[in-house]
Design an enzyme around this catalytic site. Structure first.
Site, mmCIF file in Angstrom:
data_model
loop_
_atom_site.group_PDB
_atom_site.id
_atom_site.type_symbol
_atom_site.label_atom_id
_atom_site.label_comp_id
_atom_site.label_asym_id
_atom_site.label_seq_id
_atom_site.Cartn_x
_atom_site.Cartn_y
_atom_site.Cartn_z
ATOM 1 N N GLU A 1 38.191 49.179 51.422
ATOM 2 C CA GLU A 1 39.481 48.563 50.475
ATOM 3 C C GLU A 1 39.118 48.074 48.524
ATOM 4 O O GLU A 1 39.563 48.422 48.153
ATOM 5 C CB GLU A 1 40.210 47.205 50.295
ATOM 6 C CG GLU A 1 41.887 46.986 50.396
ATOM 7 C CD GLU A 1 42.564 47.512 50.234
ATOM 8 O OE1 GLU A 1 43.091 48.035 49.120
ATOM 9 O OE2 GLU A 1 43.141 48.297 50.996
ATOM 10 N N ILE B 1 44.261 44.540 44.624
ATOM 11 C CA ILE B 1 45.520 44.954 44.595
ATOM 12 C C ILE B 1 45.150 45.846 46.528
ATOM 13 O O ILE B 1 44.263 46.518 45.938
ATOM 14 C CB ILE B 1 46.090 46.236 44.576
ATOM 15 C CG1 ILE B 1 46.071 45.585 42.107
ATOM 16 C CG2 ILE B 1 47.788 46.638 44.795
ATOM 17 C CD1 ILE B 1 46.896 46.540 41.820
ATOM 18 N N LYS C 1 38.039 56.091 41.114
ATOM 19 C CA LYS C 1 38.646 55.745 41.981
ATOM 20 C C LYS C 1 40.253 55.990 42.033
ATOM 21 O O LYS C 1 40.717 56.600 43.118
ATOM 22 C CB LYS C 1 39.809 53.884 40.512
ATOM 23 C CG LYS C 1 38.481 52.984 40.265
ATOM 24 C CD LYS C 1 38.425 52.279 39.270
ATOM 25 C CE LYS C 1 37.705 50.710 39.055
ATOM 26 N NZ LYS C 1 38.457 49.498 38.334
#
Ligand SMILES: NC(=O)c1ccc[n+]([C@@H]2O[C@H](COP(=O)([O-])OP(=O)(O)OC[C@H]3O[C@@H](n4cnc5c(N)ncnc54)[C@H](OP(=O)(O)O)[C@@H]3O)[C@@H](O)[C@H]2O)c1
Length: 434
Positions: A130, A137, A206
Protein backbone atom coordinates in the site's frame (compact mmCIF):
# COMPACT_ATOMS: atom_id res chain seq x y z
CA UNK A 1 -4.19 -15.19 20.76
CA UNK A 2 -0.42 -15.25 20.16
CA UNK A 3 1.30 -12.18 18.74
CA UNK A 4 2.28 -11.95 15.09
CA UNK A 5 5.96 -10.97 14.99
CA UNK A 6 7.37 -8.34 12.68
CA UNK A 7 10.92 -7.59 11.51
CA UNK A 8 11.59 -4.09 10.18
CA UNK A 9 14.43 -3.64 7.70
CA UNK A 10 15.24 0.03 7.14
CA UNK A 11 14.90 2.70 9.82
CA UNK A 12 14.93 5.83 7.68
CA UNK A 13 11.93 8.11 7.12
CA UNK A 14 9.41 5.33 6.64
CA UNK A 15 10.99 2.72 8.93
CA UNK A 16 11.23 5.10 11.90
CA UNK A 17 7.62 6.28 11.39
CA UNK A 18 6.45 2.68 11.20
CA UNK A 19 8.34 1.73 14.37
CA UNK A 20 6.97 4.73 16.26
CA UNK A 21 3.35 3.87 15.32
CA UNK A 22 3.78 0.17 16.07
CA UNK A 23 5.05 0.98 19.57
CA UNK A 24 2.94 4.04 20.48
CA UNK A 25 -0.28 2.62 19.05
CA UNK A 26 0.31 -1.01 20.08
CA UNK A 27 -2.71 -1.24 22.35
CA UNK A 28 -5.21 0.01 19.74
CA UNK A 29 -3.65 -2.22 17.10
CA UNK A 30 -4.01 -5.28 19.38
CA UNK A 31 -7.64 -4.36 20.13
CA UNK A 32 -8.46 -4.03 16.45
CA UNK A 33 -6.71 -7.26 15.52
CA UNK A 34 -7.64 -9.34 18.54
CA UNK A 35 -3.94 -10.16 19.02
CA UNK A 36 -0.73 -8.13 19.37
CA UNK A 37 1.58 -7.13 16.53
CA UNK A 38 5.06 -7.30 18.04
CA UNK A 39 8.30 -5.86 16.66
CA UNK A 40 10.83 -8.64 17.12
CA UNK A 41 13.78 -7.18 15.19
CA UNK A 42 14.94 -3.96 13.54
CA UNK A 43 17.74 -3.59 11.00
CA UNK A 44 19.65 -0.74 9.45
CA UNK A 45 23.32 -0.19 8.67
CA UNK A 46 23.41 2.50 11.34
CA UNK A 47 21.15 0.73 13.85
CA UNK A 48 23.53 1.51 16.75
CA UNK A 49 22.91 5.24 16.38
CA UNK A 50 19.16 4.96 15.71
CA UNK A 51 16.78 5.87 18.51
CA UNK A 52 14.61 2.84 19.29
CA UNK A 53 11.51 3.67 21.39
CA UNK A 54 11.74 2.19 24.90
CA UNK A 55 8.26 0.74 24.50
CA UNK A 56 9.65 -1.61 21.86
CA UNK A 57 11.18 -3.61 24.76
CA UNK A 58 13.86 -6.23 24.19
CA UNK A 59 14.30 -6.56 20.44
CA UNK A 60 17.02 -7.77 18.11
CA UNK A 61 18.97 -4.86 16.63
CA UNK A 62 21.14 -5.79 13.70
CA UNK A 63 22.97 -4.34 10.72
CA UNK A 64 22.56 -7.62 8.79
CA UNK A 65 19.15 -8.02 7.12
CA UNK A 66 19.78 -11.76 6.70
CA UNK A 67 19.35 -12.20 10.44
CA UNK A 68 15.84 -10.77 10.11
CA UNK A 69 14.65 -12.78 7.11
CA UNK A 70 15.99 -16.01 8.67
CA UNK A 71 14.72 -15.37 12.20
CA UNK A 72 12.56 -18.36 13.18
CA UNK A 73 10.09 -16.30 15.22
CA UNK A 74 9.47 -13.56 12.66
CA UNK A 75 6.24 -13.91 10.63
CA UNK A 76 6.32 -10.71 8.53
CA UNK A 77 9.25 -8.74 7.13
CA UNK A 78 8.80 -5.05 6.26
CA UNK A 79 11.22 -4.00 3.50
CA UNK A 80 11.70 -0.25 4.02
CA UNK A 81 15.14 0.10 2.45
CA UNK A 82 14.20 1.26 -1.07
CA UNK A 83 16.00 0.84 -4.41
CA UNK A 84 16.00 -2.25 -6.58
CA UNK A 85 19.09 -4.20 -5.47
CA UNK A 86 19.28 -4.99 -1.73
CA UNK A 87 15.51 -4.56 -1.45
CA UNK A 88 14.99 -7.25 -4.08
CA UNK A 89 17.38 -9.59 -2.27
CA UNK A 90 15.54 -8.98 1.00
CA UNK A 91 12.12 -9.73 -0.49
CA UNK A 92 13.35 -12.82 -2.33
CA UNK A 93 15.10 -14.16 0.78
CA UNK A 94 12.08 -13.45 3.00
CA UNK A 95 9.81 -15.23 0.51
CA UNK A 96 12.18 -18.18 0.39
CA UNK A 97 12.09 -18.43 4.18
CA UNK A 98 8.28 -18.40 4.19
CA UNK A 99 7.94 -14.90 5.68
CA UNK A 100 5.20 -12.61 4.49
CA UNK A 101 6.37 -9.25 3.13
CA UNK A 102 5.20 -5.65 3.38
CA UNK A 103 6.99 -3.11 1.21
CA UNK A 104 6.84 0.63 0.48
CA UNK A 105 9.06 0.28 -2.58
CA UNK A 106 7.43 1.84 -5.69
CA UNK A 107 10.55 1.62 -7.82
CA UNK A 108 10.95 -2.13 -7.30
CA UNK A 109 7.24 -2.95 -7.54
CA UNK A 110 6.86 -0.90 -10.74
CA UNK A 111 9.88 -2.61 -12.29
CA UNK A 112 9.19 -6.22 -11.27
CA UNK A 113 6.08 -6.34 -9.08
CA UNK A 114 4.39 -8.99 -11.23
CA UNK A 115 7.31 -11.37 -10.83
CA UNK A 116 7.56 -10.74 -7.07
CA UNK A 117 3.84 -11.40 -6.67
CA UNK A 118 4.03 -14.63 -8.66
CA UNK A 119 6.79 -15.89 -6.37
CA UNK A 120 4.89 -14.86 -3.26
CA UNK A 121 1.78 -16.71 -4.43
CA UNK A 122 3.81 -19.80 -5.31
CA UNK A 123 5.41 -19.71 -1.84
CA UNK A 124 2.00 -19.25 -0.15
CA UNK A 125 3.07 -16.08 1.64
CA UNK A 126 1.31 -12.72 1.88
CA UNK A 127 2.54 -9.58 0.18
CA UNK A 128 1.30 -6.01 0.62
CA UNK A 129 2.50 -2.73 -0.89
CA UNK A 130 0.00 0.00 0.00
CA UNK A 131 2.72 2.50 0.97
CA UNK A 132 4.39 2.30 -2.44
CA UNK A 133 2.02 4.84 -4.05
CA UNK A 134 0.67 8.07 -2.54
CA UNK A 135 1.91 7.23 1.00
CA UNK A 136 -1.04 8.35 3.11
CA UNK A 137 -3.82 7.57 0.59
CA UNK A 138 -5.04 3.95 0.74
CA UNK A 139 -5.37 3.81 -3.04
CA UNK A 140 -4.31 0.16 -3.45
CA UNK A 141 -7.15 -0.95 -1.22
CA UNK A 142 -9.54 1.27 -3.17
CA UNK A 143 -8.55 -0.25 -6.51
CA UNK A 144 -8.13 -3.82 -5.21
CA UNK A 145 -11.28 -3.85 -3.08
CA UNK A 146 -13.33 -0.66 -2.77
CA UNK A 147 -14.16 -0.10 -6.45
CA UNK A 148 -12.83 -3.35 -7.93
CA UNK A 149 -16.32 -4.18 -9.26
CA UNK A 150 -16.25 -1.15 -11.55
CA UNK A 151 -14.55 -0.89 -14.94
CA UNK A 152 -12.07 1.97 -14.71
CA UNK A 153 -12.02 4.20 -17.78
CA UNK A 154 -9.73 7.01 -16.61
CA UNK A 155 -7.34 7.58 -13.74
CA UNK A 156 -5.65 10.90 -13.03
CA UNK A 157 -3.20 11.48 -10.21
CA UNK A 158 -1.00 14.07 -8.64
CA UNK A 159 1.50 11.57 -7.33
CA UNK A 160 4.70 13.46 -6.64
CA UNK A 161 4.59 15.75 -3.62
CA UNK A 162 7.91 17.46 -4.39
CA UNK A 163 6.82 18.52 -7.89
CA UNK A 164 3.44 19.63 -6.61
CA UNK A 165 5.11 21.64 -3.84
CA UNK A 166 7.42 23.33 -6.37
CA UNK A 167 4.61 24.11 -8.83
CA UNK A 168 2.33 25.54 -6.17
CA UNK A 169 5.20 27.67 -4.78
CA UNK A 170 5.93 29.05 -8.28
CA UNK A 171 2.21 29.75 -8.59
CA UNK A 172 1.93 31.48 -5.19
CA UNK A 173 5.12 33.55 -5.20
CA UNK A 174 6.00 33.94 -8.88
CA UNK A 175 9.54 32.67 -8.16
CA UNK A 176 11.67 30.88 -10.75
CA UNK A 177 11.85 27.07 -10.76
CA UNK A 178 15.55 26.97 -9.74
CA UNK A 179 14.94 29.24 -6.76
CA UNK A 180 11.96 27.25 -5.52
CA UNK A 181 13.85 23.98 -5.98
CA UNK A 182 16.80 25.30 -3.93
CA UNK A 183 14.41 26.37 -1.17
CA UNK A 184 12.63 23.00 -1.26
CA UNK A 185 16.02 21.28 -0.89
CA UNK A 186 16.91 23.52 2.06
CA UNK A 187 13.60 22.65 3.75
CA UNK A 188 14.04 18.92 3.09
CA UNK A 189 11.09 18.71 0.65
CA UNK A 190 13.38 17.85 -2.24
CA UNK A 191 16.35 15.46 -2.42
CA UNK A 192 19.90 16.73 -3.12
CA UNK A 193 19.50 14.96 -6.49
CA UNK A 194 15.98 16.02 -7.48
CA UNK A 195 15.93 14.18 -10.83
CA UNK A 196 13.50 11.40 -9.87
CA UNK A 197 10.98 13.94 -8.59
CA UNK A 198 11.19 16.91 -10.97
CA UNK A 199 11.74 14.86 -14.12
CA UNK A 200 8.67 12.73 -13.44
CA UNK A 201 10.40 9.36 -12.90
CA UNK A 202 9.06 8.81 -9.38
CA UNK A 203 5.54 9.66 -10.57
CA UNK A 204 6.02 7.31 -13.52
CA UNK A 205 6.74 4.32 -11.21
CA UNK A 206 3.61 5.15 -9.22
CA UNK A 207 1.45 5.48 -12.33
CA UNK A 208 2.77 2.14 -13.60
CA UNK A 209 1.60 0.46 -10.37
CA UNK A 210 -1.78 2.22 -10.23
CA UNK A 211 -2.53 1.58 -13.89
CA UNK A 212 -1.66 -2.10 -13.40
CA UNK A 213 -4.09 -2.29 -10.47
CA UNK A 214 -6.81 -0.26 -12.19
CA UNK A 215 -6.69 -1.83 -15.66
CA UNK A 216 -5.20 -5.28 -14.98
CA UNK A 217 -2.39 -4.73 -17.46
CA UNK A 218 1.34 -5.39 -17.24
CA UNK A 219 2.94 -2.00 -17.66
CA UNK A 220 6.61 -1.26 -18.27
CA UNK A 221 7.42 2.14 -16.73
CA UNK A 222 9.69 3.14 -19.62
CA UNK A 223 6.69 2.81 -21.99
CA UNK A 224 5.01 5.72 -20.21
CA UNK A 225 5.48 9.10 -21.89
CA UNK A 226 7.20 11.22 -19.22
CA UNK A 227 8.03 14.91 -19.06
CA UNK A 228 9.09 16.81 -15.94
CA UNK A 229 8.42 20.31 -14.65
CA UNK A 230 11.79 22.03 -15.24
CA UNK A 231 10.50 24.23 -18.09
CA UNK A 232 7.54 25.67 -16.18
CA UNK A 233 7.98 29.39 -15.50
CA UNK A 234 5.97 31.88 -13.42
CA UNK A 235 4.72 33.38 -16.70
CA UNK A 236 3.03 30.05 -17.51
CA UNK A 237 0.94 30.39 -14.37
CA UNK A 238 0.04 33.98 -15.36
CA UNK A 239 -1.23 32.77 -18.72
CA UNK A 240 -2.87 29.66 -17.23
CA UNK A 241 -4.76 31.90 -14.78
CA UNK A 242 -5.91 34.14 -17.66
CA UNK A 243 -7.40 30.98 -19.13
CA UNK A 244 -8.98 30.05 -15.73
CA UNK A 245 -6.57 27.11 -15.43
CA UNK A 246 -3.63 26.11 -13.28
CA UNK A 247 -0.67 23.79 -13.94
CA UNK A 248 0.03 20.45 -12.26
CA UNK A 249 2.21 17.42 -12.99
CA UNK A 250 -0.62 15.12 -14.08
CA UNK A 251 -0.27 11.33 -14.19
CA UNK A 252 -2.93 10.12 -16.59
CA UNK A 253 -4.16 6.69 -17.69
CA UNK A 254 -7.06 6.71 -20.16
CA UNK A 255 -8.80 3.88 -21.88
CA UNK A 256 -9.37 4.94 -25.51
CA UNK A 257 -10.78 2.95 -28.45
CA UNK A 258 -7.14 2.43 -29.56
CA UNK A 259 -6.04 1.19 -26.13
CA UNK A 260 -4.62 2.53 -22.90
CA UNK A 261 -2.70 5.83 -23.14
CA UNK A 262 -0.39 6.65 -20.25
CA UNK A 263 1.48 9.86 -19.55
CA UNK A 264 3.21 11.84 -16.81
CA UNK A 265 3.52 15.49 -17.83
CA UNK A 266 2.72 19.03 -16.79
CA UNK A 267 -0.75 19.97 -17.97
CA UNK A 268 -3.19 22.83 -17.67
CA UNK A 269 -6.22 21.89 -15.59
CA UNK A 270 -9.30 24.07 -15.04
CA UNK A 271 -9.16 26.01 -11.76
CA UNK A 272 -12.70 24.80 -11.07
CA UNK A 273 -11.70 21.12 -10.92
CA UNK A 274 -11.11 19.45 -7.58
CA UNK A 275 -7.62 18.41 -8.73
CA UNK A 276 -6.60 22.09 -9.01
CA UNK A 277 -7.11 22.46 -5.26
CA UNK A 278 -4.31 19.98 -4.50
CA UNK A 279 -1.62 22.20 -3.03
CA UNK A 280 1.88 21.74 -1.64
CA UNK A 281 3.14 18.22 -0.91
CA UNK A 282 -0.34 16.68 -1.05
CA UNK A 283 -1.28 13.90 -3.46
CA UNK A 284 -4.61 13.02 -5.05
CA UNK A 285 -6.05 10.32 -7.23
CA UNK A 286 -9.20 10.74 -9.27
CA UNK A 287 -10.79 7.68 -10.80
CA UNK A 288 -13.66 7.46 -13.25
CA UNK A 289 -15.47 4.12 -13.56
CA UNK A 290 -17.97 3.05 -16.19
CA UNK A 291 -20.59 2.28 -13.53
CA UNK A 292 -19.70 4.11 -10.33
CA UNK A 293 -18.51 7.25 -12.16
CA UNK A 294 -16.17 9.59 -10.27
CA UNK A 295 -14.39 9.05 -6.98
CA UNK A 296 -11.59 11.19 -5.57
CA UNK A 297 -8.91 10.41 -2.97
CA UNK A 298 -6.73 12.99 -1.28
CA UNK A 299 -4.03 13.00 1.39
CA UNK A 300 -0.37 13.24 2.19
CA UNK A 301 1.72 11.55 -0.43
CA UNK A 302 4.78 10.95 1.72
CA UNK A 303 6.30 11.57 5.12
CA UNK A 304 7.34 9.41 8.01
CA UNK A 305 3.99 9.14 9.80
CA UNK A 306 1.49 9.05 6.87
CA UNK A 307 3.58 6.42 5.08
CA UNK A 308 4.10 4.66 8.43
CA UNK A 309 0.31 4.37 8.78
CA UNK A 310 0.13 2.69 5.37
CA UNK A 311 2.88 0.21 6.33
CA UNK A 312 1.34 -0.56 9.73
CA UNK A 313 -2.10 -1.06 8.17
CA UNK A 314 -0.56 -3.48 5.66
CA UNK A 315 1.17 -5.31 8.52
CA UNK A 316 -2.20 -5.62 10.25
CA UNK A 317 -3.90 -6.96 7.13
CA UNK A 318 -1.14 -9.48 6.52
CA UNK A 319 -1.19 -10.48 10.21
CA UNK A 320 -4.97 -11.13 10.02
CA UNK A 321 -4.46 -13.28 6.95
CA UNK A 322 -1.68 -15.21 8.67
CA UNK A 323 -3.96 -15.87 11.66
CA UNK A 324 -6.84 -16.88 9.38
CA UNK A 325 -4.51 -19.09 7.28
CA UNK A 326 -5.51 -17.20 4.14
CA UNK A 327 -2.75 -15.72 2.00
CA UNK A 328 -3.60 -13.51 -0.98
CA UNK A 329 -3.96 -15.85 -3.93
CA UNK A 330 -4.42 -13.46 -6.82
CA UNK A 331 -1.78 -11.02 -7.98
CA UNK A 332 -2.90 -7.43 -8.40
CA UNK A 333 -0.78 -7.48 -11.56
CA UNK A 334 -3.45 -9.60 -13.20
CA UNK A 335 -2.07 -9.42 -16.73
CA UNK A 336 -2.09 -13.19 -17.10
CA UNK A 337 -5.85 -13.08 -17.13
CA UNK A 338 -6.50 -9.73 -18.73
CA UNK A 339 -3.85 -9.59 -21.42
CA UNK A 340 -0.55 -7.86 -21.87
CA UNK A 341 -0.46 -4.09 -22.32
CA UNK A 342 0.59 -3.01 -25.77
CA UNK A 343 1.96 0.51 -25.49
CA UNK A 344 -0.27 3.00 -27.26
CA UNK A 345 1.64 6.11 -28.17
CA UNK A 346 0.66 9.36 -26.50
CA UNK A 347 0.86 10.92 -29.98
CA UNK A 348 -2.61 9.46 -30.64
CA UNK A 349 -4.05 11.51 -27.81
CA UNK A 350 -6.54 14.24 -28.76
CA UNK A 351 -6.50 17.37 -26.64
CA UNK A 352 -6.61 21.14 -26.71
CA UNK A 353 -3.08 22.55 -26.25
CA UNK A 354 -1.39 25.52 -24.67
CA UNK A 355 1.64 26.64 -26.70
CA UNK A 356 3.99 29.12 -25.07
CA UNK A 357 6.56 31.02 -27.13
CA UNK A 358 9.41 33.32 -26.14
CA UNK A 359 10.53 35.44 -29.07
CA UNK A 360 12.71 38.31 -30.16
CA UNK A 361 9.99 40.76 -31.16
CA UNK A 362 9.53 41.49 -34.88
CA UNK A 363 6.54 41.92 -37.20
CA UNK A 364 4.75 38.90 -38.66
CA UNK A 365 5.55 36.29 -35.99
CA UNK A 366 1.96 35.32 -35.21
CA UNK A 367 1.16 35.11 -38.94
CA UNK A 368 4.10 32.74 -39.48
CA UNK A 369 3.18 30.48 -36.58
CA UNK A 370 -0.51 30.50 -37.53
CA UNK A 371 0.38 29.36 -41.02
CA UNK A 372 2.21 26.32 -39.66
CA UNK A 373 -0.80 25.45 -37.49
CA UNK A 374 -3.17 25.85 -40.43
CA UNK A 375 -0.97 23.59 -42.60
CA UNK A 376 -1.33 20.89 -39.93
CA UNK A 377 -5.11 21.49 -39.81
CA UNK A 378 -4.88 22.71 -36.22
CA UNK A 379 -7.48 25.35 -35.34
CA UNK A 380 -6.23 28.29 -33.37
CA UNK A 381 -8.44 29.18 -30.41
CA UNK A 382 -6.83 32.27 -28.85
CA UNK A 383 -3.67 34.37 -28.77
CA UNK A 384 -2.70 35.88 -25.42
CA UNK A 385 0.04 38.39 -24.75
CA UNK A 386 0.51 39.91 -21.32
CA UNK A 387 2.53 43.15 -21.11
CA UNK A 388 6.29 42.54 -21.04
CA UNK A 389 9.23 44.95 -21.06
CA UNK A 390 11.92 43.06 -22.94
CA UNK A 391 11.57 43.00 -26.77
CA UNK A 392 14.47 40.51 -26.88
CA UNK A 393 12.48 37.95 -24.87
CA UNK A 394 8.77 38.49 -25.28
CA UNK A 395 6.46 35.66 -24.20
CA UNK A 396 3.03 34.97 -25.64
CA UNK A 397 0.66 32.05 -25.77
CA UNK A 398 -1.43 30.42 -28.46
CA UNK A 399 -4.17 27.99 -27.48
CA UNK A 400 -5.49 25.54 -30.03
CA UNK A 401 -8.64 23.46 -30.32
CA UNK A 402 -8.50 19.69 -29.75
CA UNK A 403 -6.14 17.97 -32.16
CA UNK A 404 -3.76 15.03 -32.05
CA UNK A 405 -0.50 15.21 -30.14
CA UNK A 406 1.18 14.00 -33.34
CA UNK A 407 0.05 17.09 -35.27
CA UNK A 408 1.19 19.39 -32.44
CA UNK A 409 4.61 17.76 -32.39
CA UNK A 410 4.97 18.14 -36.15
CA UNK A 411 3.91 21.80 -35.94
CA UNK A 412 6.40 22.53 -33.15
CA UNK A 413 9.15 20.83 -35.10
CA UNK A 414 8.47 23.04 -38.08
CA UNK A 415 8.20 26.19 -35.98
CA UNK A 416 11.52 25.47 -34.25
CA UNK A 417 13.41 26.53 -37.43
CA UNK A 418 12.44 30.18 -36.89
CA UNK A 419 15.35 32.22 -35.59
CA UNK A 420 13.08 34.64 -33.67
CA UNK A 421 12.53 31.91 -31.02
CA UNK A 422 14.50 32.43 -27.79
CA UNK A 423 13.92 28.81 -26.77
CA UNK A 424 11.89 25.86 -28.10
CA UNK A 425 8.12 26.39 -27.76
CA UNK A 426 6.53 24.74 -24.71
CA UNK A 427 3.39 22.67 -25.34
CA UNK A 428 1.07 21.44 -22.60
CA UNK A 429 -2.26 19.68 -22.99
CA UNK A 430 -5.27 21.49 -21.58
CA UNK A 431 -7.24 18.91 -19.67
CA UNK A 432 -10.95 19.60 -19.98
CA UNK A 433 -12.75 16.51 -18.88
CA UNK A 434 -11.83 16.24 -15.19
N1 LIG B 1 10.05 8.89 2.39
C1 LIG B 1 8.77 8.78 2.13
O1 LIG B 1 7.96 9.61 2.54
C2 LIG B 1 8.25 7.58 1.34
C3 LIG B 1 6.89 7.54 0.97
C4 LIG B 1 6.40 6.40 0.31
C5 LIG B 1 7.27 5.37 0.00
N2 LIG B 1 8.61 5.48 0.33
C6 LIG B 1 9.48 4.34 0.02
O2 LIG B 1 9.89 3.76 1.26
C7 LIG B 1 11.19 3.19 1.12
C8 LIG B 1 12.12 3.78 2.18
O3 LIG B 1 12.21 5.18 2.01
P1 LIG B 1 12.84 6.15 3.10
O4 LIG B 1 12.50 7.53 2.67
O5 LIG B 1 12.45 5.70 4.46
O6 LIG B 1 14.40 5.87 2.86
P2 LIG B 1 15.62 6.28 3.81
O7 LIG B 1 15.22 7.37 4.74
O8 LIG B 1 16.79 6.46 2.92
O9 LIG B 1 15.86 4.96 4.69
C9 LIG B 1 16.40 3.78 4.19
C10 LIG B 1 16.79 2.90 5.33
O10 LIG B 1 17.28 1.66 4.79
C11 LIG B 1 18.51 1.34 5.43
N3 LIG B 1 19.36 0.55 4.56
C12 LIG B 1 19.86 0.88 3.33
N4 LIG B 1 20.63 -0.12 2.87
C13 LIG B 1 20.63 -1.08 3.81
C14 LIG B 1 21.25 -2.35 3.92
N5 LIG B 1 22.03 -2.83 2.95
N6 LIG B 1 21.05 -3.07 5.06
C15 LIG B 1 20.27 -2.59 6.04
N7 LIG B 1 19.65 -1.39 5.99
C16 LIG B 1 19.83 -0.65 4.88
C17 LIG B 1 19.12 2.67 5.74
O11 LIG B 1 20.12 2.45 6.69
P3 LIG B 1 20.95 3.61 7.43
O12 LIG B 1 20.24 3.71 8.73
O13 LIG B 1 22.31 3.12 7.54
O14 LIG B 1 20.82 4.86 6.60
C18 LIG B 1 17.90 3.46 6.22
O15 LIG B 1 17.62 3.17 7.55
C19 LIG B 1 11.61 3.50 -0.33
O16 LIG B 1 11.27 2.40 -1.13
C20 LIG B 1 10.76 4.70 -0.69
O17 LIG B 1 10.54 4.81 -2.08
C21 LIG B 1 9.10 6.55 0.99
Amino acid sequence: MDAVNVGLIGLGNVGSGTLAILTENAEQIALKLGFPLRVKAVCSRSVASRKIPQAAGEILKTTDWREVVQHPEIDVVAELVGGTTVAREIIDAATKHGKSVVTANKELMAACGAEIWDRAIAAGINLAMEASVAGGIPIHTVLREGISGDRVTTLYGILNGTSNYILTEIEKHGSAFERVLAEAQRLGYAEADPTADVDGLDARSKLAILAALAFGEKITPSDIYTEGIRRIQPIDFDYAHQLAHTIRLVCAARQTPAGLILSVRPALIPQSTILAGVQGAYNAVWVRGKYGEDTFYYGRGAGSAPTGVAVVSDLMRVAREIRAGSPERVSPFAHDRLGEYKPISVTLQQSAYYLRFRVVDQPGIIAKLSRVLADKRISLEAVLQLPSENPQDRPFVITVEPCSEQSIREALQEMSHNDFLVDPPLAMPMEKSL
